[in-house]
Design a protein around this motif. Sequence first.
Motif, mmCIF file in Angstrom:
data_model
loop_
_atom_site.group_PDB
_atom_site.id
_atom_site.type_symbol
_atom_site.label_atom_id
_atom_site.label_comp_id
_atom_site.label_asym_id
_atom_site.label_seq_id
_atom_site.Cartn_x
_atom_site.Cartn_y
_atom_site.Cartn_z
ATOM 1 N N THR A 175 0.848 -1.196 0.000
ATOM 2 C CA THR A 175 0.000 0.000 0.000
ATOM 3 C C THR A 175 0.884 1.248 0.000
ATOM 4 N N ILE A 176 0.288 2.375 -0.364
ATOM 5 C CA ILE A 176 1.061 3.619 -0.405
ATOM 6 C C ILE A 176 1.082 4.271 0.967
ATOM 7 N N LYS A 177 -0.035 4.206 1.671
ATOM 8 C CA LYS A 177 -0.086 4.750 3.032
ATOM 9 C C LYS A 177 0.009 3.612 4.049
ATOM 10 N N ALA A 179 -0.450 3.465 8.421
ATOM 11 C CA ALA A 179 -0.477 4.003 9.785
ATOM 12 C C ALA A 179 -0.851 2.867 10.732
ATOM 13 N N VAL B 335 -6.571 0.638 3.978
ATOM 14 C CA VAL B 335 -5.813 0.976 2.780
ATOM 15 C C VAL B 335 -5.462 -0.329 2.054
ATOM 16 N N VAL B 336 -5.613 -0.306 0.727
ATOM 17 C CA VAL B 336 -5.278 -1.492 -0.084
ATOM 18 C C VAL B 336 -4.341 -1.045 -1.217
ATOM 19 N N HIS B 364 -9.385 8.126 -1.127
ATOM 20 C CA HIS B 364 -8.216 8.546 -1.874
ATOM 21 C C HIS B 364 -7.857 7.466 -2.898
ATOM 22 N N GLY B 366 -6.053 7.610 -5.445
ATOM 23 C CA GLY B 366 -4.658 7.658 -5.875
ATOM 24 C C GLY B 366 -3.716 6.907 -4.971
ATOM 25 N N ASP B 367 -4.127 6.661 -3.729
ATOM 26 C CA ASP B 367 -3.237 5.933 -2.831
ATOM 27 C C ASP B 367 -3.891 4.730 -2.165
ATOM 28 N N ASN B 369 -6.444 4.445 -0.200
ATOM 29 C CA ASN B 369 -6.951 4.645 1.162
ATOM 30 C C ASN B 369 -8.456 4.903 1.102
ATOM 31 N N GLY B 408 -4.660 3.371 6.955
ATOM 32 C CA GLY B 408 -3.798 4.125 6.059
ATOM 33 C C GLY B 408 -3.309 5.422 6.670
#
Lengths: 461, 461
Positions: A175-177, A179, B335-336, B364, B366-367, B369, B408
């Motif tokens: 994943t890009i993010k 947390a 987030v994936v 989001h 683009g990322d 999330n 995310g």
Amino acid sequence: MIIPENDRLIIGAENIERRWSENHQHQLTENARAEILAFPIIAEEVSELLRWASRYNVPVTPRGAGTNLTGSTVPLYGGLVIDLSRMNHILCLDEDTMTLSVEPGVLLEDVQDYVSQRGYFYPPDPGEKKSTIGGNIATNAGGMRAVRYGVTRDYVRKLQVVFADGTISELGSSTIKDASGLSLKESLIGSEGTLGIITRADLKILNSPEFSRSVLLAFSDLEQAGKNVLEILSSSLNPTAIEFMNRTVVQLGEQFLNFAYPFETAGSYLLLTFDGSENVVREQLDLLKDLAEENGAIGLEVLDDPKRAARIWQVRGALCTAVEATSMQEPIDIVVPIDKICRFVRFVEDLEKRSQLQMVSFGHAGDGNIHLCIVRGQLDEDEWEEKLALVLQTLYDEAYACGGLASGEHGIGLQKRKYFLAHSDPSVIALMNGIKNAFDPAHILNKGKSYVIEQERNIYA
Amino acid sequence: MIIPENDRLIIGAENIERRWSENHQHQLTENARAEILAFPIIAEEVSELLRWASRYNVPVTPRGAGTNLTGSTVPLYGGLVIDLSRMNHILCLDEDTMTLSVEPGVLLEDVQDYVSQRGYFYPPDPGEKKSTIGGNIATNAGGMRAVRYGVTRDYVRKLQVVFADGTISELGSSTIKDASGLSLKESLIGSEGTLGIITRADLKILNSPEFSRSVLLAFSDLEQAGKNVLEILSSSLNPTAIEFMNRTVVQLGEQFLNFAYPFETAGSYLLLTFDGSENVVREQLDLLKDLAEENGAIGLEVLDDPKRAARIWQVRGALCTAVEATSMQEPIDIVVPIDKICRFVRFVEDLEKRSQLQMVSFGHAGDGNIHLCIVRGQLDEDEWEEKLALVLQTLYDEAYACGGLASGEHGIGLQKRKYFLAHSDPSVIALMNGIKNAFDPAHILNKGKSYVIEQERNIYA
């Protein structure tokens, strides 16, 4: 797995035991020679080796291409060297998520070639293209393009790591993010083989820039060049690289390659690159011209001819080699805040005069990372060691006084350990060792390197 | 330092002791109520509080603006809450190194305003502008602009941190590159108050983009929109934001704000922003038009009118509030990997039908999330708890099956802890706890949150 023993090959970790008695007392080896060298080809073999090494408390030194400049792959306590150079396969290019999976022993140049042939771009660009990706991650390698694109840390999505006890884990995610808990991936990056052995890396890649152009800027002196760097960085220009070289340093490269830079009356040069669509780059070049003119540049050449551009960059690239061709040298990669570059380079020039040791400094002006070669010249060993120790102490003191650090991209290894430890907050070093103890309680991995304090004996500290 | 006690104020940590006997046995408080609330205004007071808390083994919960969505500032074991909201000063803007130093209690919106008034730009842009910078760092907050600019982690140069024993340390540096030992700064980012208390942050800032333009794209269905996201990301376009919303979700916002989106026959929308010089942005918009046309977009509107652009974004921003206005809801920020967004959103739509719980998903694109509100509606408490537990289990299972993560950008806190722990490699969780033990051996900091496993009792796990 292949373990060369003299001229024979031994297969399988169980055979290693023949060479290692349970009573073996490892100690600091005077000649830093390992007893065993293994070339695993899959993560499970790395795991098998580490489980074995854990059982018998065998020191383990991971090794990529061995191109490091800090002694970080020297097997200081003997034991087992795990050479990852045969884990050198590119595993998968996922174009949907722009991710490239590689084994740790793949060379940087092979990654760069592989992606560029497919229209992609792996931005981290350390000078040593024959270094491995595993080594790049273990040192958080930087390079010329950091000013725009960041460093290796910014391009690691996910790692497969084998820990000291042989456990194979995945750190980070596709994943890009993220947390979700502490980022162990971030701890591994830059850990110089002290926390675990990387057996796979998923790297973020970008699209190749459509167009790229370099520019050579000449200034009467270093201060003018330095002032321009800060103006460029705080303008709307977005350069990929800003390298600086003083005239005296350029002359070394010129002689070595028999190629002359323009503007020979200059005191200092900046060499820049811009990436993007052609329109954008042309726009940026126009802005740069205006800015440089306003700020006292005495020469500017847009390097439209690819051959000429390559020659100009070749001189920059050859500075270390040009020095090495004439003498032994000590490479340093101090990093300072970008507004302290001039102060630091002036300090070096002054120290050069005072110490009568030749010092060749150049580097990444856009990110404050200064490469400095201290040249041995004709000094005999004792004199060299003595003078070098004095000069290094002075240089690192000044670097830290500037708010800088011992290493911007090479890592600490053995060579900078003394200075790094002397200038670091002891409670911060204690916490780093706390993390070490959590990951590798028996301290088998890369003993005595970087921040790691061995209980039984302090090495080079 | 101000410690409100009923309607009086007590100054100084020595006075806290009056309220805390040495024999105090802390335990999981049923109502999660702290005994003491302190508002330090300098790092030395945070240090004094932590030294005191360490001495008496008092649980400490750090707190910013309390805008988190995960229960991460709930004082689960009672004890001391350290509220950092009065450490809310912007300390220094260093234009040479493009660095802004702030105290942890400064609100995100105040940082954004301060720098934008001076021609600069702080890219991280979580939806909650009244969150504190300290909280943003502690959760590695992301936001809308992550696709181009990255997340909070990418903008932290240096942290001043007070550790559990009261030690005040500086982590990271003002340099751009760093290959000097383990990066403790990276460990602190996203640690949700479990490793130390941030008392100052040096943030990297950029120049404000000269020009910015948003575009609304409409598609017949989610798959078309998703396909376009991947094409946009792998093209030479470089969007700042790509948000996705299905038509049914947009309708909630439309009703709430009494404003209608165009292309009302669309099944799915993408809302994009592009930043840069006007020429570059116009060029990107032309490329986007071609790409969207080729890929079956049924509508495209460049939002040149600032008022209209603001309204369109307002609907996107109001989706959570629109839901909350009608019912209690459970917020989720799974987030994936970006190529799994369609799969995940389709799964949610299917689960919505099966569970008969309303689920509002957007986020989001683009990322990867995805923000998902699970709406309670008219369900009574027992029914809601039971259905929610079942649905959450199913959602997190699917997220991890997609290669995704529980959070995310919100963090794990209490709320996602069960799912996060269940889906994480136990050896990875053990290493996170090893780091916890190195930083905070007595486990006084934010006990029982995120990855932290308490020896005496497992909370919510």
